[in-house]
Design an enzyme around this catalytic site. Sequence first.
Site, PDB file in Angstrom:
ATOM      1  N   ARG A 157       0.865  -1.180   0.000  1.00 24.29           N
ATOM      2  CA  ARG A 157       0.000   0.000   0.000  1.00 24.29           C
ATOM      3  C   ARG A 157       0.903   1.231   0.000  1.00 24.29           C
ATOM      4  O   ARG A 157       2.025   1.202   0.514  1.00 24.29           O
ATOM      5  CB  ARG A 157      -0.889   0.013   1.245  1.00 24.29           C
ATOM      6  CG  ARG A 157      -1.786  -1.215   1.396  1.00 24.29           C
ATOM      7  CD  ARG A 157      -2.541  -1.167   2.706  1.00 24.29           C
ATOM      8  NE  ARG A 157      -3.420  -2.316   2.890  1.00 24.29           N
ATOM      9  CZ  ARG A 157      -3.079  -3.445   3.500  1.00 24.29           C
ATOM     10  NH1 ARG A 157      -1.848  -3.562   4.009  1.00 24.29           N
ATOM     11  NH2 ARG A 157      -3.928  -4.443   3.621  1.00 24.29           N
ATOM     12  N   LYS A 181      -1.682  -2.635   8.054  1.00 26.27           N
ATOM     13  CA  LYS A 181      -2.893  -2.240   8.771  1.00 26.27           C
ATOM     14  C   LYS A 181      -2.975  -2.962  10.110  1.00 26.27           C
ATOM     15  O   LYS A 181      -2.606  -4.133  10.227  1.00 26.27           O
ATOM     16  CB  LYS A 181      -4.136  -2.565   7.933  1.00 26.27           C
ATOM     17  CG  LYS A 181      -4.377  -1.599   6.782  1.00 26.27           C
ATOM     18  CD  LYS A 181      -5.705  -1.876   6.128  1.00 26.27           C
ATOM     19  CE  LYS A 181      -6.030  -0.831   5.065  1.00 26.27           C
ATOM     20  NZ  LYS A 181      -7.353  -1.073   4.434  1.00 26.27           N
ATOM     21  N   HIS A 254      -2.614   2.449  -5.901  1.00 27.47           N
ATOM     22  CA  HIS A 254      -3.440   1.261  -5.697  1.00 27.47           C
ATOM     23  C   HIS A 254      -3.604   0.469  -6.993  1.00 27.47           C
ATOM     24  O   HIS A 254      -3.752  -0.755  -6.968  1.00 27.47           O
ATOM     25  CB  HIS A 254      -4.805   1.645  -5.132  1.00 27.47           C
ATOM     26  CG  HIS A 254      -5.299   0.675  -4.105  1.00 27.47           C
ATOM     27  ND1 HIS A 254      -4.640   0.441  -2.918  1.00 27.47           N
ATOM     28  CD2 HIS A 254      -6.378  -0.160  -4.099  1.00 27.47           C
ATOM     29  CE1 HIS A 254      -5.292  -0.477  -2.213  1.00 27.47           C
ATOM     30  NE2 HIS A 254      -6.350  -0.852  -2.911  1.00 27.47           N
ATOM     31  N   ARG A 257      -0.722  -1.718  -7.068  1.00 28.78           N
ATOM     32  CA  ARG A 257      -0.932  -2.840  -6.145  1.00 28.78           C
ATOM     33  C   ARG A 257      -1.807  -3.904  -6.809  1.00 28.78           C
ATOM     34  O   ARG A 257      -1.518  -5.096  -6.724  1.00 28.78           O
ATOM     35  CB  ARG A 257      -1.576  -2.319  -4.857  1.00 28.78           C
ATOM     36  CG  ARG A 257      -1.897  -3.385  -3.806  1.00 28.78           C
ATOM     37  CD  ARG A 257      -2.303  -2.660  -2.526  1.00 28.78           C
ATOM     38  NE  ARG A 257      -3.022  -3.478  -1.564  1.00 28.78           N
ATOM     39  CZ  ARG A 257      -2.440  -4.224  -0.626  1.00 28.78           C
ATOM     40  NH1 ARG A 257      -1.115  -4.277  -0.566  1.00 28.78           N
ATOM     41  NH2 ARG A 257      -3.153  -4.916   0.236  1.00 28.78           N
ATOM     42  N   HIS A 280      -3.419  -8.994   3.633  1.00 29.54           N
ATOM     43  CA  HIS A 280      -4.861  -9.060   3.877  1.00 29.54           C
ATOM     44  C   HIS A 280      -5.123  -9.937   5.097  1.00 29.54           C
ATOM     45  O   HIS A 280      -4.626 -11.061   5.183  1.00 29.54           O
ATOM     46  CB  HIS A 280      -5.598  -9.655   2.669  1.00 29.54           C
ATOM     47  CG  HIS A 280      -5.655  -8.742   1.501  1.00 29.54           C
ATOM     48  ND1 HIS A 280      -5.902  -9.176   0.205  1.00 29.54           N
ATOM     49  CD2 HIS A 280      -5.511  -7.395   1.408  1.00 29.54           C
ATOM     50  CE1 HIS A 280      -5.897  -8.145  -0.625  1.00 29.54           C
ATOM     51  NE2 HIS A 280      -5.678  -7.052   0.077  1.00 29.54           N
ATOM     52  N   TYR A 289      -9.511 -10.951  -6.792  1.00 27.62           N
ATOM     53  CA  TYR A 289      -8.655 -11.241  -7.943  1.00 27.62           C
ATOM     54  C   TYR A 289      -8.977 -12.582  -8.589  1.00 27.62           C
ATOM     55  O   TYR A 289      -8.243 -13.023  -9.474  1.00 27.62           O
ATOM     56  CB  TYR A 289      -7.185 -11.222  -7.518  1.00 27.62           C
ATOM     57  CG  TYR A 289      -6.748  -9.892  -6.967  1.00 27.62           C
ATOM     58  CD1 TYR A 289      -6.571  -8.784  -7.798  1.00 27.62           C
ATOM     59  CD2 TYR A 289      -6.523  -9.725  -5.604  1.00 27.62           C
ATOM     60  CE1 TYR A 289      -6.192  -7.564  -7.288  1.00 27.62           C
ATOM     61  CE2 TYR A 289      -6.139  -8.495  -5.088  1.00 27.62           C
ATOM     62  CZ  TYR A 289      -5.977  -7.426  -5.932  1.00 27.62           C
ATOM     63  OH  TYR A 289      -5.603  -6.209  -5.420  1.00 27.62           O
TER      64      TYR A 289
END
Length: 332
Positions: A157, A181, A254, A257, A280, A289
């Site tokens: 990110r 995150k 993004h 990414r 994730h 995806y």
Amino acid sequence: MTRAGLSSDGRHHEAFLEMLSAERGAAPNTLKAYHADLTDFAAHATAAGESASGASASTLASYMAGLARAGLSARTAARRLSCLRQFHRFLAREGLREDDPTAKLEAPRAGQTLPRFLSEAEVAALLRAAGPSGGLPERRQKLALAALEILYATGLRISEMLALRRDALSGDGQVLLVRGKGGRERIVPLSDEARKAAQELVASRVPSAPGRVDRPYLFAGRDPKRAMTRQGFDLVLHETAIRAGLDPLHLSPHVLRHSFASHMLAHGADLRSLQRLLGHADIATTQIYTHVLAERLQRLVELHHPLAVAARSQASNGGASTGGTSQPPELC
């Protein structure tokens, strides 16, 4: 609504956001978005004669209906409902109210949107434009090339990349230690090209004068002690995209990414490995995806299935066949 009520709401909002930060490691941007969501709902509750923390189910339902009438996307409305659900569950957990007025509200359903990504040829053009022959000023060129190589090689990110410290590279530069995150750390491999570009960026910097603190970030901003801002990087990316012949309005960190993820899957990576690389928390997030996997499986069937092989063989022979009829190969 009384001034005391407003003050109480403010305290509850602040306590909720502090909980998200301390217990769940919510990122600053998440906290900012949730604060804006709560403020917006508080205005609606006030107009209905209620407080945000004491709002009824009907007030919450009318708020969500108003978002739809205002034309907000389903994704944005769903995020606001998620914020309000977490807020009211927090209030119930803390004994500040007995019920959850969001329990029967249904989240707006967003249509399945495929992530936008570049083709491999477009990525190659972007990297060439950021290279020594791309025409960017030397200092900006080294920064652009290092940033784009890292983004495409790792799928980071933009917030993760800009937060990289100079010592984020391992001793041999083979991997990066990334804090993502929720404060979750992960290790991602680094390509030779990305490592070389990052090392050249660091080597190009003028050494600090004696007694001055050196730049602690790999991508430093105008203030050497601070990381480059997203807006600053957007300007670099915009200029590089134009030199590469790409539409800068359709390019963002993004998108790079998404390009990393899509190209990895197209070349044989599995979803679980990709989940770890992207950071994730839930495999469901990575499953956006799966369209790439579907395309790859379709190509595999067309390439290797006996009937598909027979069809190509017949087409290459001009449709000729023995006995005037087309026979499929025997399957055992």
